[in-house]
Design a protein around this motif. Structure first.
Motif, mmCIF file in Angstrom:
data_model
loop_
_atom_site.group_PDB
_atom_site.id
_atom_site.type_symbol
_atom_site.label_atom_id
_atom_site.label_comp_id
_atom_site.label_asym_id
_atom_site.label_seq_id
_atom_site.Cartn_x
_atom_site.Cartn_y
_atom_site.Cartn_z
ATOM 1 N N MET A 13 41.749 36.640 38.987
ATOM 2 C CA MET A 13 42.935 37.156 38.296
ATOM 3 C C MET A 13 44.181 36.901 39.134
ATOM 4 S SD MET A 13 41.679 38.495 35.496
ATOM 5 C CE MET A 13 43.091 39.448 34.910
ATOM 6 N N SER A 14 45.349 36.923 38.461
ATOM 7 C CA SER A 14 46.606 36.704 39.189
ATOM 8 C C SER A 14 47.672 37.734 38.849
ATOM 9 C CB SER A 14 47.157 35.305 38.884
ATOM 10 O OG SER A 14 47.533 35.200 37.514
ATOM 11 N N ARG A 15 47.511 38.425 37.747
ATOM 12 C CA ARG A 15 48.517 39.406 37.336
ATOM 13 C C ARG A 15 47.976 40.812 37.533
ATOM 14 N NH1 ARG A 15 46.829 41.711 32.657
ATOM 15 N NH2 ARG A 15 45.416 40.522 31.318
ATOM 16 N N GLU A 16 48.877 41.764 37.494
ATOM 17 C CA GLU A 16 48.449 43.160 37.560
ATOM 18 C C GLU A 16 47.840 43.575 36.221
ATOM 19 O OE1 GLU A 16 51.372 45.913 38.891
ATOM 20 O OE2 GLU A 16 52.064 44.622 40.519
ATOM 21 N N LEU A 17 46.785 44.336 36.279
ATOM 22 C CA LEU A 17 46.183 44.835 35.058
ATOM 23 C C LEU A 17 47.044 45.955 34.480
ATOM 24 C CD1 LEU A 17 42.390 45.097 35.982
ATOM 25 C CD2 LEU A 17 43.597 43.174 34.939
ATOM 26 N N THR A 18 47.047 46.061 33.164
ATOM 27 C CA THR A 18 47.747 47.162 32.515
ATOM 28 C C THR A 18 46.916 48.435 32.676
ATOM 29 O OG1 THR A 18 46.663 46.816 30.376
ATOM 30 C CG2 THR A 18 48.673 45.545 30.813
ATOM 31 N N GLU A 19 47.519 49.574 32.409
ATOM 32 C CA GLU A 19 46.785 50.834 32.493
ATOM 33 C C GLU A 19 45.622 50.847 31.496
ATOM 34 O OE1 GLU A 19 47.132 53.204 34.764
ATOM 35 O OE2 GLU A 19 48.615 51.844 35.672
ATOM 36 N N ARG A 20 45.843 50.249 30.346
ATOM 37 C CA ARG A 20 44.776 50.181 29.345
ATOM 38 C C ARG A 20 43.611 49.331 29.847
ATOM 39 N NH1 ARG A 20 45.639 48.034 23.095
ATOM 40 N NH2 ARG A 20 43.508 48.401 22.378
ATOM 41 N N GLU A 21 43.908 48.221 30.527
ATOM 42 C CA GLU A 21 42.859 47.355 31.068
ATOM 43 C C GLU A 21 42.111 48.039 32.208
ATOM 44 O OE1 GLU A 21 44.667 42.893 30.184
ATOM 45 O OE2 GLU A 21 45.409 44.037 31.897
ATOM 46 N N LYS A 22 42.835 48.793 33.026
ATOM 47 C CA LYS A 22 42.179 49.531 34.113
ATOM 48 C C LYS A 22 41.204 50.561 33.552
ATOM 49 C CE LYS A 22 46.054 49.067 37.344
ATOM 50 N NZ LYS A 22 47.141 49.782 38.059
ATOM 51 N N LYS A 23 41.617 51.231 32.496
ATOM 52 C CA LYS A 23 40.735 52.214 31.862
ATOM 53 C C LYS A 23 39.519 51.531 31.243
ATOM 54 C CE LYS A 23 40.682 56.068 28.572
ATOM 55 N NZ LYS A 23 39.383 55.671 28.010
ATOM 56 N N ALA A 24 39.736 50.368 30.621
ATOM 57 C CA ALA A 24 38.623 49.629 30.017
ATOM 58 C C ALA A 24 37.623 49.203 31.080
ATOM 59 C CB ALA A 24 39.158 48.411 29.266
ATOM 60 N N GLN B 38 38.307 47.474 42.469
ATOM 61 C CA GLN B 38 38.555 47.048 43.840
ATOM 62 C C GLN B 38 38.920 45.564 43.886
ATOM 63 O OE1 GLN B 38 34.887 48.295 45.837
ATOM 64 N NE2 GLN B 38 35.928 50.125 46.573
ATOM 65 N N PRO B 39 40.185 45.222 43.629
ATOM 66 C CA PRO B 39 40.605 43.820 43.706
ATOM 67 C C PRO B 39 40.395 43.266 45.118
ATOM 68 C CG PRO B 39 42.276 45.195 42.664
ATOM 69 C CD PRO B 39 41.277 46.126 43.272
ATOM 70 N N ALA B 40 39.951 42.024 45.193
ATOM 71 C CA ALA B 40 39.729 41.363 46.482
ATOM 72 C C ALA B 40 40.669 40.166 46.587
ATOM 73 C CB ALA B 40 38.273 40.925 46.606
ATOM 74 N N PRO B 41 41.870 40.342 47.130
ATOM 75 C CA PRO B 41 42.833 39.233 47.228
ATOM 76 C C PRO B 41 42.365 38.178 48.225
ATOM 77 C CG PRO B 41 43.643 41.155 48.405
ATOM 78 C CD PRO B 41 42.394 41.595 47.703
ATOM 79 N N PHE B 42 42.655 36.900 47.908
ATOM 80 C CA PHE B 42 42.207 35.844 48.812
ATOM 81 C C PHE B 42 43.218 34.718 49.000
ATOM 82 C CE2 PHE B 42 40.899 34.546 44.604
ATOM 83 C CZ PHE B 42 41.058 33.164 44.575
#
Length: 290
Positions: free
Chosen positions: A86-97, A107-111
């Motif tokens: 992924m490259s963008r921030e998730l929306t609150e709705r996506e986080k809940k999903a 737990q995003p793992a940036p690389f």
């Protein structure tokens, strides 16, 4: 008789546990098969990381499925893939999903640090573009800005940066980052929006040919205009810098999490660097001379 019954029960219990393990834990970081969903914009760095990992662990197989970022996230939620980039921030709705369907902490793992870059034909007199001008172009029915499709990482990220949504923008579409760069010369007045990773590989002949065929615009957010150099990505001065990160639905330390950990270690970060992107984790080298 009691002892015999206890022995049989213990054996049966051990058999149930082994069945359960084989049903749910079918891979380890050193062996097995896993599928990653990746937007085509990050094809190069994803292929380089998976290729290196499989070379280190020959008993592993990492399948890459290339699809638009939004669909990659949906496949992760539905369990069709184990890892998504992924490259963008998730929306609150996506986080809940994610929490509801995956039932794991997010737990995003940036690389790596990548960027959306704006390109014009090599002979164009234009050298830069401001965020305000870009926003105006994306409201115009002329559709001068070209993206690689709806639901893509590039369009999503630009819309998020401009504090709007993709459906509120007007743009042209040419499928594929590489195709945009190749066809731009025959489209005077158009501006392509592609990933830096499409052009960033320093020693790749194809990437070099693409770099030589277009001009990458500086982007201004105020008085100063910034080019998408690695230093400007590291300092977050280039306005459309973005962090690439992994998400996984893997609840144990299997091949998916093993690959993610590798990508964030020094060896994985060296691979990122050789791809011409900015590693997220910087490993300082100290040399002591006596």
């Amino acid at each position: 008789m009691k002892i015999k019954n206890l022995t049989l029960f213990a054996a049966f219990f051990a058999f149930l546990i082994s069945c359960k393990k084989s049903e749910y834990v079918v891979d380890t970081p050193q062996q097995g098969t896993v599928t990653l969903a990746v937007d085509e914009s990050f094809r190069s760095v994803s292929e380089a990381l998976t290729s290196r990992y499989m070379a280190l662990y020959p008993n592993t197989k990492i399948n890459l499925v290339f699809k638009k970022e939004d669909f990659a996230f949906l496949d992760l939620l539905e369990g069709k893939v184990r890892v998504a980039v992924m490259s963008r921030e998730l929306t609150e709705r996506e986080k809940k999903a994610f929490k509801d369907k995956v039932d794991l902490d997010l737990q995003p793992a940036p690389f790596a640090a990548d960027a959306v870059v704006f390109i014009v034909p090599k002979d164009s007199p234009r050298d830069s573009i401001s965020i305000n001008e870009l926003h105006q172009l994306l409201k115009s029915s002329d559709e001068k800005v070209i993206f690689d499709g709806t639901n893509s990482s590039n369009l999503n990220f630009v819309a998020q940066k401009l504090k709007t949504t993709p459906d509120q923008l007007k743009y042209s579409i040419i499928s594929g980052n590489k195709n945009i760069a190749e066809k731009l010369g025959s489209l005077p007045g158009k501006i392509g929006a592609i990933s830096l990773n499409t052009l960033s590989r320093p020693y790749d002949p194809e990437a070099e040919a693409l770099r030589n065929s277009v001009k990458i615009l500086k982007v201004s957010e105020g008085k100063q205009a910034y080019a998408p150099t690695l230093q400007n990505l590291s300092d977050k001065k280039y306005p459309f810098s973005r962090i690439l990160y992994f998400l996984t639905n893997e609840a144990y330390f299997g091949l998916g999490n093993g690959f993610i950990r590798f990508s964030c270690t020094q060896l994985g970060q060296i691979v990122v660097s050789k791809e011409g992107l900015q590693p997220y984790y910087l490993f300082n080298r100290e040399v002591q001379m006596r």
